[in-house]
Write an enzyme that holds these catalytic residues in place. Structure first.
Site, PDB file in Angstrom:
ATOM      1  N   HIS A   1      -4.500  -3.506   6.560  1.00 47.27           N
ATOM      2  CA  HIS A   1      -4.270  -3.805   5.137  1.00 47.27           C
ATOM      3  C   HIS A   1      -5.607  -4.254   4.548  1.00 47.27           C
ATOM      4  O   HIS A   1      -5.875  -5.444   4.405  1.00 47.27           O
ATOM      5  CB  HIS A   1      -3.208  -4.883   4.966  1.00 47.27           C
ATOM      6  CG  HIS A   1      -3.088  -5.365   3.550  1.00 47.27           C
ATOM      7  ND1 HIS A   1      -2.655  -4.555   2.523  1.00 47.27           N
ATOM      8  CD2 HIS A   1      -3.390  -6.547   2.981  1.00 47.27           C
ATOM      9  CE1 HIS A   1      -2.683  -5.239   1.387  1.00 47.27           C
ATOM     10  NE2 HIS A   1      -3.136  -6.445   1.635  1.00 47.27           N
TER      11      HIS A   1
ATOM     12  N   ASP B   1       0.849  -1.204   0.000  1.00 48.81           N
ATOM     13  CA  ASP B   1       0.000   0.000   0.000  1.00 48.81           C
ATOM     14  C   ASP B   1       0.884   1.254   0.000  1.00 48.81           C
ATOM     15  O   ASP B   1       0.610   2.225  -0.710  1.00 48.81           O
ATOM     16  CB  ASP B   1      -0.906  -0.022   1.239  1.00 48.81           C
ATOM     17  CG  ASP B   1      -1.587  -1.367   1.378  1.00 48.81           C
ATOM     18  OD1 ASP B   1      -2.373  -1.725   0.491  1.00 48.81           O
ATOM     19  OD2 ASP B   1      -1.304  -2.092   2.351  1.00 48.81           O
TER      20      ASP B   1
HETATM   21  P1  NDP Z   1      -1.258 -15.708  -3.374  1.00 46.87           P
HETATM   22  O1  NDP Z   1       0.156 -16.127  -3.390  1.00 46.87           O
HETATM   23  O2  NDP Z   1      -1.786 -14.872  -4.467  1.00 46.87           O
HETATM   24  O3  NDP Z   1      -1.595 -14.953  -2.006  1.00 46.87           O
HETATM   25  C1  NDP Z   1      -1.205 -15.478  -0.743  1.00 46.87           C
HETATM   26  C2  NDP Z   1      -1.772 -14.613   0.357  1.00 46.87           C
HETATM   27  O4  NDP Z   1      -1.211 -13.321   0.299  1.00 46.87           O
HETATM   28  C3  NDP Z   1      -3.274 -14.442   0.283  1.00 46.87           C
HETATM   29  O5  NDP Z   1      -3.791 -14.470   1.596  1.00 46.87           O
HETATM   30  C4  NDP Z   1      -3.404 -13.071  -0.315  1.00 46.87           C
HETATM   31  O6  NDP Z   1      -4.608 -12.444   0.082  1.00 46.87           O
HETATM   32  C5  NDP Z   1      -2.266 -12.378   0.357  1.00 46.87           C
HETATM   33  N1  NDP Z   1      -1.934 -11.070  -0.197  1.00 46.87           N
HETATM   34  C6  NDP Z   1      -1.485 -10.037   0.513  1.00 46.87           C
HETATM   35  N2  NDP Z   1      -1.284  -8.996  -0.245  1.00 46.87           N
HETATM   36  C7  NDP Z   1      -1.596  -9.345  -1.468  1.00 46.87           C
HETATM   37  C8  NDP Z   1      -1.608  -8.689  -2.708  1.00 46.87           C
HETATM   38  N3  NDP Z   1      -1.269  -7.456  -2.842  1.00 46.87           N
HETATM   39  N4  NDP Z   1      -1.977  -9.372  -3.789  1.00 46.87           N
HETATM   40  C9  NDP Z   1      -2.351 -10.620  -3.691  1.00 46.87           C
HETATM   41  N5  NDP Z   1      -2.373 -11.290  -2.532  1.00 46.87           N
HETATM   42  C10 NDP Z   1      -2.019 -10.655  -1.440  1.00 46.87           C
HETATM   43  O7  NDP Z   1      -2.212 -16.968  -3.215  1.00 46.87           O
HETATM   44  P2  NDP Z   1      -2.168 -18.382  -3.885  1.00 46.87           P
HETATM   45  O8  NDP Z   1      -3.533 -18.932  -3.672  1.00 46.87           O
HETATM   46  O9  NDP Z   1      -1.512 -18.354  -5.207  1.00 46.87           O
HETATM   47  O10 NDP Z   1      -1.155 -19.164  -2.938  1.00 46.87           O
HETATM   48  C11 NDP Z   1      -1.415 -19.414  -1.612  1.00 46.87           C
HETATM   49  C12 NDP Z   1      -0.678 -20.686  -1.262  1.00 46.87           C
HETATM   50  O11 NDP Z   1      -0.728 -20.816   0.128  1.00 46.87           O
HETATM   51  C13 NDP Z   1      -1.299 -21.920  -1.889  1.00 46.87           C
HETATM   52  O12 NDP Z   1      -0.273 -22.633  -2.551  1.00 46.87           O
HETATM   53  C14 NDP Z   1      -1.802 -22.701  -0.669  1.00 46.87           C
HETATM   54  O13 NDP Z   1      -1.653 -24.080  -0.818  1.00 46.87           O
HETATM   55  C15 NDP Z   1      -0.893 -22.169   0.394  1.00 46.87           C
HETATM   56  N6  NDP Z   1      -1.316 -22.290   1.772  1.00 46.87           N
HETATM   57  C16 NDP Z   1      -0.334 -22.688   2.617  1.00 46.87           C
HETATM   58  C17 NDP Z   1      -0.575 -22.833   3.935  1.00 46.87           C
HETATM   59  C18 NDP Z   1       0.543 -23.271   4.782  1.00 46.87           C
HETATM   60  O14 NDP Z   1       1.691 -23.138   4.360  1.00 46.87           O
HETATM   61  N7  NDP Z   1       0.268 -23.803   5.946  1.00 46.87           N
HETATM   62  C19 NDP Z   1      -1.892 -22.560   4.524  1.00 46.87           C
HETATM   63  C20 NDP Z   1      -2.860 -22.112   3.554  1.00 46.87           C
HETATM   64  C21 NDP Z   1      -2.561 -21.968   2.213  1.00 46.87           C
HETATM   65  P3  NDP Z   1      -5.960 -12.520  -0.791  1.00 46.87           P
HETATM   66  O15 NDP Z   1      -6.547 -13.856  -0.493  1.00 46.87           O
HETATM   67  O16 NDP Z   1      -6.736 -11.385  -0.207  1.00 46.87           O
HETATM   68  O17 NDP Z   1      -5.562 -12.327  -2.226  1.00 46.87           O
END
Ligand code: NDP
Length: 325
Positions: free
Chosen positions: A187, A159
């Site tokens: 955020h 931001d």
């Molecule tokens: P992203 O990599 O796009 O995003 C990950 C997180 O970052 C989301 O919560 C997202 O929020 C947040 N975020 C913060 N700022 C931003 C921004 N500016 N733009 C986009 N996202 C932002 O998500 P993916 O779905 O591609 O990847 C998430 C991964 O996490 C998956 O591979 C999943 O399996 C994994 N995961 C792992 C866990 C663990 O390690 N224990 C637990 C849960 C999930 P928003 O949702 O608002 O976009």
């Protein structure tokens, strides 16, 4: 050669981490003389995809990358970690209420906070990116009572960078000419990007842009920039989020430049009347690896109202996850 630094990254098969891991391995975080070990956490269903990311990391033959650990166990991922990027989070699914989203992510961050508390390096710096980032950071902090609360923060740097970029473009100035932009609050779309103290080429920004643009256009555009990127790209911002995460951690390690500050979501100590105990974004300076909230800024009624709105949202998020605090 220095001994390697261990960097834990969660959600390691996600799109933000796809833009982050390669930069860390290339030395963009800690410099060209610091080897690193990546400790990558994913959920079991994503381990196959993570294998592909690891193949690509190997195929870059990064000289500084001294090891990669992949796991679905936080106790392994965080073992001895010096830095932790908590990126993985569950996105809102169809029909999911905001409260459900808060709860499901709160559970994840409670587990990770406990694991960090148990096995991470005692000086670990933890950056929460996964949303709702501020409240997830609060849960991490409360579940890691043996770690210094100073070492846990959430990301509002994207931001901040968005606000810096928009102001620079509006003034026709280079980004490097912009100083002292502040992001207050959560955020989320209630965040308050504040230009009252900002400078462009050393001159107050609000003397160089008109107030109607600032109040009626700029603030809303920063608040809704994430949605605007999704509308254009069909996917959420990833490279800019990864860049902000890297910048946040670098500033936390190496400090803010003289005369400037950055924005970080950190534990409120009551500064500016914000409820103590919330993770709230403030303007901060950093030196020797420690942040300090910038004090004694004048806050007008307009700013105060927006700062309170975001504080109120964070209070209601905190109530929704009270059972885990
Ligand atoms: P992203 O990599 O796009 O995003 C990950 C997180 O970052 C989301 O919560 C997202 O929020 C947040 N975020 C913060 N700022 C931003 C921004 N500016 N733009 C986009 N996202 C932002 O998500 P993916 O779905 O591609 O990847 C998430 C991964 O996490 C998956 O591979 C999943 O399996 C994994 N995961 C792992 C866990 C663990 O390690 N224990 C637990 C849960 C999930 P928003 O949702 O608002 O976009």
């Amino acid at each position: 050669m220095k001994p390697p630094v261990h960097i834990a990254v969660t959600g390691a098969a996600g799109q933000i981490t796809y833009a982050l891991l390669f930069r860390i391995a290339a030395g963009d975080l800690l410099g060209a003389d610091q080897p690193v070990v990546l400790r990558l956490l994913e959920v079991p269903a994503a381990m196959g995809g993570l294998d592909g990311v690891v193949m690509e990391l190997h195929d870059c033959a990064f000289p500084l990358l001294h090891g990669i650990v992949t796991t679905d166990d936080p106790q392994i991922a965080f073992a001895g970690a010096h830095y932790a990027f908590l990126v993985g989070a569950t996105p809102r699914g169809p029909g999911m209420e905001r409260k459900d989203l808060l709860q499901v992510n709160a559970d994840i961050f409670a587990v990770q906070g406990k694991a960090l508390n148990a096995v991470a390096d005692r000086a670990v710096k933890i950056l929460v990116v996964g949303n709702p980032a501020n409240t997830n950071a609060l849960i991490t902090l409360r579940n890691a009572p043996d770690l210094n609360p100073q070492n846990i923060s959430a990301m509002t740097r994207l931001d901040h960078n968005r606000a810096v970029g928009m102001l620079a473009r509006r003034c026709g100035a280079p980004v490097a000419a912009v100083q002292r932009v502040s992001i207050w609050g959560n955020h989320s779309t209630t965040q308050y990007p504040d230009l009252n103290h900002a400078l462009v080429d050393g001159v107050p920004a609000l003397e160089q842009v008109d107030e109607t643009w600032y109040r009626e256009q700029f603030i809303g555009e920063v608040q809704k920039r994430g949605a605007t990127v999704i509308a254009a790209r069909g996917k959420s911002s990833a490279a800019s989020a990864a860049n902000a995460a890297l910048g946040h951690m670098r500033t936390w390690i190496f400090g803010t430049p003289a005369g400037d500050w950055t924005s970080m979501s950190v534990l409120s100590d009551g500064s500016y009347g914000i409820a103590p105990g919330l993770i709230y974004s403030f303007p901060v300076t950093v030196s020797n690896g420690r942040y300090a909230i910038v004090q004694n800024l004048s806050i007008d009624d307009f700013s105060r109202r927006l700062m309170r709105d975001s504080e109120d949202e964070l209070k209601s998020e905190r109530e929704a996850v009270a059972g885990l605090l």
